[in-house]
Design an enzyme around this catalytic site. Sequence first.
Site, PDB file in Angstrom:
ATOM      1  CG  HIS A 163      -2.030   0.920   1.267  1.00  0.00           C
ATOM      2  ND1 HIS A 163      -2.323   1.760   0.222  1.00  0.00           N
ATOM      3  CD2 HIS A 163      -2.926   1.230   2.239  1.00  0.00           C
ATOM      4  CE1 HIS A 163      -3.346   2.535   0.554  1.00  0.00           C
ATOM      5  NE2 HIS A 163      -3.725   2.231   1.780  1.00  0.00           N
ATOM      6  CG  HIS A 208      -4.169   0.789  -8.538  1.00  0.00           C
ATOM      7  ND1 HIS A 208      -5.470   0.738  -8.141  1.00  0.00           N
ATOM      8  CD2 HIS A 208      -3.528   1.602  -7.660  1.00  0.00           C
ATOM      9  CE1 HIS A 208      -5.613   1.502  -7.068  1.00  0.00           C
ATOM     10  NE2 HIS A 208      -4.458   2.035  -6.753  1.00  0.00           N
ATOM     11  CG  ASP A 211       3.050   4.521  -4.384  1.00  0.00           C
ATOM     12  OD1 ASP A 211       3.084   5.630  -3.848  1.00  0.00           O
ATOM     13  OD2 ASP A 211       2.295   3.607  -4.020  1.00  0.00           O
TER      14      ASP A 211
HETATM   15  N1  CMC Z   1       4.808  -6.576 -11.333  1.00  0.00           N
HETATM   16  C1  CMC Z   1       4.694  -7.742 -11.994  1.00  0.00           C
HETATM   17  N2  CMC Z   1       3.544  -8.409 -12.159  1.00  0.00           N
HETATM   18  C2  CMC Z   1       2.460  -7.878 -11.593  1.00  0.00           C
HETATM   19  C3  CMC Z   1       2.489  -6.679 -10.877  1.00  0.00           C
HETATM   20  C4  CMC Z   1       3.728  -6.022 -10.755  1.00  0.00           C
HETATM   21  N3  CMC Z   1       3.814  -4.866 -10.099  1.00  0.00           N
HETATM   22  N4  CMC Z   1       1.255  -6.386 -10.422  1.00  0.00           N
HETATM   23  C5  CMC Z   1       0.461  -7.369 -10.829  1.00  0.00           C
HETATM   24  N5  CMC Z   1       1.193  -8.285 -11.547  1.00  0.00           N
HETATM   25  C6  CMC Z   1       0.680  -9.473 -12.227  1.00  0.00           C
HETATM   26  C7  CMC Z   1       0.359 -10.584 -11.246  1.00  0.00           C
HETATM   27  O1  CMC Z   1       1.465 -11.437 -11.038  1.00  0.00           O
HETATM   28  C8  CMC Z   1      -0.786 -11.263 -11.948  1.00  0.00           C
HETATM   29  O2  CMC Z   1      -0.256 -12.023 -13.001  1.00  0.00           O
HETATM   30  P1  CMC Z   1      -0.879 -13.505 -13.323  1.00  0.00           P
HETATM   31  O3  CMC Z   1      -2.332 -13.262 -13.653  1.00  0.00           O
HETATM   32  O4  CMC Z   1      -0.061 -14.015 -14.454  1.00  0.00           O
HETATM   33  O5  CMC Z   1      -0.716 -14.297 -12.048  1.00  0.00           O
HETATM   34  C9  CMC Z   1      -1.559 -10.122 -12.611  1.00  0.00           C
HETATM   35  O6  CMC Z   1      -0.545  -9.102 -12.836  1.00  0.00           O
HETATM   36  C10 CMC Z   1      -2.696  -9.570 -11.771  1.00  0.00           C
HETATM   37  O7  CMC Z   1      -2.146  -9.124 -10.533  1.00  0.00           O
HETATM   38  P2  CMC Z   1      -2.845  -9.258  -9.116  1.00  0.00           P
HETATM   39  O8  CMC Z   1      -1.779  -9.572  -8.093  1.00  0.00           O
HETATM   40  O9  CMC Z   1      -4.026 -10.168  -9.226  1.00  0.00           O
HETATM   41  O10 CMC Z   1      -3.382  -7.782  -8.898  1.00  0.00           O
HETATM   42  P3  CMC Z   1      -3.932  -7.214  -7.545  1.00  0.00           P
HETATM   43  O11 CMC Z   1      -5.055  -6.331  -7.905  1.00  0.00           O
HETATM   44  O12 CMC Z   1      -4.200  -8.298  -6.540  1.00  0.00           O
HETATM   45  O13 CMC Z   1      -2.683  -6.383  -6.987  1.00  0.00           O
HETATM   46  C11 CMC Z   1      -1.193  -4.613  -6.561  1.00  0.00           C
HETATM   47  C12 CMC Z   1      -2.557  -5.000  -7.102  1.00  0.00           C
HETATM   48  C13 CMC Z   1      -1.094  -3.076  -6.497  1.00  0.00           C
HETATM   49  C14 CMC Z   1      -1.007  -5.169  -5.119  1.00  0.00           C
HETATM   50  C15 CMC Z   1      -0.103  -5.212  -7.477  1.00  0.00           C
HETATM   51  O14 CMC Z   1      -0.268  -4.717  -8.787  1.00  0.00           O
HETATM   52  C16 CMC Z   1       1.301  -4.924  -6.970  1.00  0.00           C
HETATM   53  O15 CMC Z   1       1.821  -5.675  -6.127  1.00  0.00           O
HETATM   54  N6  CMC Z   1       1.969  -3.839  -7.498  1.00  0.00           N
HETATM   55  C17 CMC Z   1       3.270  -3.447  -6.990  1.00  0.00           C
HETATM   56  C18 CMC Z   1       3.119  -2.715  -5.679  1.00  0.00           C
HETATM   57  C19 CMC Z   1       2.607  -1.309  -5.885  1.00  0.00           C
HETATM   58  O16 CMC Z   1       3.080  -0.586  -6.757  1.00  0.00           O
HETATM   59  N7  CMC Z   1       1.654  -0.923  -5.037  1.00  0.00           N
HETATM   60  C20 CMC Z   1       1.107   0.446  -5.037  1.00  0.00           C
HETATM   61  C21 CMC Z   1      -0.318   0.462  -5.386  1.00  0.00           C
HETATM   62  S1  CMC Z   1      -0.851   2.141  -5.757  1.00  0.00           S
HETATM   63  C22 CMC Z   1      -0.941   2.914  -4.221  1.00  0.00           C
HETATM   64  C23 CMC Z   1      -2.300   2.914  -3.675  1.00  0.00           C
HETATM   65  O17 CMC Z   1      -3.243   3.401  -4.352  1.00  0.00           O
HETATM   66  O18 CMC Z   1      -2.439   2.452  -2.532  1.00  0.00           O
END
Ligand code: CMC
Length: 443
Positions: free
Chosen positions: A283, A322, A378
């Site tokens: 987050h 995101h 971010d």
């Molecule tokens: N790098 C590589 N792969 C990714 C990333 C990433 N940053 N984010 C998502 N993926 C992939 C993930 O592995 C999955 O692939 P597959 O379907 O092949 O397994 C697919 O994309 C969908 O991802 P998800 O994990 O289901 O997405 P989510 O909605 O659960 O997670 C997230 C969202 C923000 C936690 C994630 O994108 C992430 O970890 N990003 C990096 C951390 C980050 O930048 N966080 C800040 C968020 S913005 C601040 C805020 O508004 O709070």
Amino acid sequence: MAEEHTDRDAGGGVATAEDSLSITDNRTGESYEVEITDGTVRALDLRDVKVSEDDFGLMTYDPGFTNTASCRSSICYIGGDDGVLEYRGHPIESLCENATYLEVAYLLINGELPTQSELDQWTHEVTHHTYVHENIKKFVEGFRYDAHPMGILLASVGALSTFYPEAKKIDDDYERHMAAVRLIAKMPTLAAFAYRHNLGLPYVYPDNDLSYAGNFLSMMFKMTEVSYEPDPRLERALDVLWILHADHEQNCSTNAVRGVGSSQVDPYSALAAGVAALYGPLHGGANEAVLRMLDRIERVENIPDFLEGVKNRDERLMGFGHRVYKNYDPRAGVIKKNVDEVLEVTGKSPKLDIATELEKRALDDDYFTERKLYPNVDFYSGLIYEALGLPTDMFTVMFAIPRTSGWIAQWLEMVDDEDQRIARPRQIYTGARERDWVALADR
Ligand code: CMC
């Protein structure tokens, strides 16, 4: 369970028979009609779907609340597919162009932009509540020299509740208003004290002659000068950054504030839960992780190898992706412009070249576009914080300062929402039952 739909829905319209979902339970052959309002069904309506009289009824399973609306809210609109963000209906780009952070805080909390006299009054109130009790200062002094400033902030926001015990009268309009003013006013002071504590520097008291952002810069960076003169370009850059971070509907920390606040605890304690949630790397901690990632990549030439590592799932591209935006995060677009303005004052950062190239390559790569992974807020905010001379530990604290206004607005809305009850999810129990006691010697 809805039978005929002649009652008024929340939008004031008349619900029709088409606004319903027909469900057939194949276990029993029974059919049910569930009312659809605002594109949602009430999870509790499913409780009527049972295999027998003593069956508990159907529940929904939704870890991480990915498809569950936990409240009705009129504060923040996110159009995730189109990359749209609005506060109280005002597009984020327009607010960043025209408003100050305090004006936006007022908008989030009160629902409308302030008139000149309302803004003057609001600014006066916030400015005159920036001081914290001297015992809070002593409390901060009690932390180890290397304590993470988010840990200090978390504890000191919670501690504020003991200084304002009347804040527990959560139905009292005056107390609610004072809690909102105090939290917005004191958060920068607590943040700056945490920063100076880490450096072993004396704390700088608030300066009422400066703007909200200017005063923060003074509390952070003032040294021996009689009065600190903030660079207006940095003041404006901070204000824009804070407008961008002020609210983001039901994110993890806001959900924590609402969930904890639903127990009817005072707002300081509820907001401490928000600070705790923001601390996590997925987050508010992501901007810190972005900088560490850029450090690890070290040079533009190393980007292809790094991206291969991400695709092999050895790494995560921090600052990308995101839960809600499946397009360019509109905040990332505004921040990108902001980086250049800050670097004009502070000097160029070699990491900007790595970040720009990393973004370009990722956006050219099917792995990321197929998964709709775009830069989020971010990706660039850490570069600005670094340019301001802040250590990475302070980055999340910089996020907590503006998010305070969003948390309060959401908390106020929750307190007045007649639909809200104490947050208490269900579970699917997967453990053992009715086990026999085994004496210690026999285990
Ligand atoms: N790098 C590589 N792969 C990714 C990333 C990433 N940053 N984010 C998502 N993926 C992939 C993930 O592995 C999955 O692939 P597959 O379907 O092949 O397994 C697919 O994309 C969908 O991802 P998800 O994990 O289901 O997405 P989510 O909605 O659960 O997670 C997230 C969202 C923000 C936690 C994630 O994108 C992430 O970890 N990003 C990096 C951390 C980050 O930048 N966080 C800040 C968020 S913005 C601040 C805020 O508004 O709070």
